[in-house]
Design a protein around this motif. Structure first.
Motif, PDB file in Angstrom:
ATOM      1  N   ASP A   1      -6.043  10.326  -3.954  1.00 58.39           N
ATOM      2  CA  ASP A   1      -7.068  11.385  -4.172  1.00 58.39           C
ATOM      3  C   ASP A   1      -6.681  12.270  -5.350  1.00 58.39           C
ATOM      4  O   ASP A   1      -7.044  13.341  -5.585  1.00 58.39           O
ATOM      5  CB  ASP A   1      -7.104  12.327  -3.059  1.00 58.39           C
TER       6      ASP A   1
ATOM      7  N   SER B   1      -6.372   6.171  -4.643  1.00 58.13           N
ATOM      8  CA  SER B   1      -5.879   6.211  -3.090  1.00 58.13           C
ATOM      9  C   SER B   1      -5.081   7.482  -2.638  1.00 58.13           C
ATOM     10  O   SER B   1      -5.346   7.814  -1.626  1.00 58.13           O
ATOM     11  CB  SER B   1      -5.130   5.049  -2.801  1.00 58.13           C
TER      12      SER B   1
ATOM     13  N   LYS C   1      -5.478   2.590  -9.574  1.00 62.54           N
ATOM     14  CA  LYS C   1      -5.966   2.546  -8.158  1.00 62.54           C
ATOM     15  C   LYS C   1      -4.919   3.287  -7.152  1.00 62.54           C
ATOM     16  O   LYS C   1      -5.531   3.787  -6.188  1.00 62.54           O
ATOM     17  CB  LYS C   1      -5.920   0.821  -7.759  1.00 62.54           C
ATOM     18  N   SER C   2      -3.838   3.376  -7.484  1.00 64.06           N
ATOM     19  CA  SER C   2      -2.948   4.130  -6.545  1.00 64.06           C
ATOM     20  C   SER C   2      -3.098   5.357  -6.516  1.00 64.06           C
ATOM     21  O   SER C   2      -3.294   6.122  -5.676  1.00 64.06           O
ATOM     22  CB  SER C   2      -1.331   3.623  -6.813  1.00 64.06           C
TER      23      SER C   2
ATOM     24  N   TYR D   1       1.626   3.670  -2.251  1.00 63.74           N
ATOM     25  CA  TYR D   1       0.788   4.101  -3.635  1.00 63.74           C
ATOM     26  C   TYR D   1       1.788   5.149  -4.378  1.00 63.74           C
ATOM     27  O   TYR D   1       1.654   5.078  -5.617  1.00 63.74           O
ATOM     28  CB  TYR D   1      -0.269   4.656  -3.396  1.00 63.74           C
TER      29      TYR D   1
ATOM     30  N   GLU E   1       0.824  -1.006  -0.188  1.00 59.59           N
ATOM     31  CA  GLU E   1      -0.030   0.066  -0.074  1.00 59.59           C
ATOM     32  C   GLU E   1       1.061   1.263   0.225  1.00 59.59           C
ATOM     33  O   GLU E   1       0.321   2.442   0.823  1.00 59.59           O
ATOM     34  CB  GLU E   1      -0.907   0.104   1.021  1.00 59.59           C
TER      35      GLU E   1
END
Length: 199
Positions: free
Chosen positions: A115, A113, A109-110, A79, A77
């Motif tokens: 924003d 995450s 997807k990163s 990112y 995780e």
């Protein structure tokens, strides 16, 4: 390594890696990184992949190192490094389609995450061109979802209609899209159509 005695293999690989660079260093790093990754020791695998990226002389091994780093950062995780590593991978000449799809998907997807939804949307849109893959189907849904969250209901609806007209084996993401479509109808005050969509 071939006898599946992985811990003993790692010790021997580490010995080779600890010596000055030689003809076996690259192979040892490949073996060690693959073992740690297969054991889901992503932090350990990442260290080997980083060394491999620096020391590798063949393009195939540089690419494997970067794909490995991408997967490790994503699993951990982390990112921002996923995005940075993805950008390097996407510069690779003749990148196989499945690796490009995985790289763009993990990057999207990163970014989501982090924003950075509009940058994520660009990547999702590219991956969503083929909804037969799991990444493509989820990307199609995520694109619609981003438009929905931006209150661009018409565009979100177009994405869902386009998705529904394509054949995908990934019914989960199709179902999520229909639930989102019902939400769009609710926002427009059309409860009857929302109910029909859910049914």
């Amino acid at each position: 390594y071939k006898l599946n005695q992985l811990e003993e293999a790692i010790q021997s690989f580490d010995y080779v890696i600890s010596r000055p660079k030689n003809m076996f260093t690259e192979v040892a790093l490949l073996g060690a990184s693959r073992i740690r990754f297969s054991q889901e020791n992503y932090a350990g695998a990442l260290e080997y992949y980083k060394k491999l990226e620096v020391l590798a002389e063949t393009r195939a091994n540089i690419l494997e190192a970067r794909i490995g780093m991408l997967r490790c950062h994503y699993s951990l995780e982390e990112y921002q490094p996923v995005v940075e590593t993805a950008n390097k991978i996407l510069l690779t000449e003749k990148l196989p389609a499945d690796l490009e799809r995985e790289t763009r998907f993990k990057k999207a997807k990163s970014l989501l995450s982090l924003d950075r939804s509009m940058l994520a949307l660009n990547e999702f849109t590219t991956v969503a061109k083929d909804v037969k893959s799991a990444e493509g189907a989820e990307s199609k849904f995520r694109a619609a979802e981003i438009y929905f969250l931006r209150e661009e209901y018409g565009t979100a609806e177009k994405e869902i209609i386009d998705f529904s007209e394509k054949t995908t084996p990934h019914q989960y993401w199709m179902a999520r899209s229909f639930i989102l479509w019902a939400d769009i109808f609710v926002h427009r005050g059309n409860d009857f159509q929302a109910l029909q969509t859910l049914q």
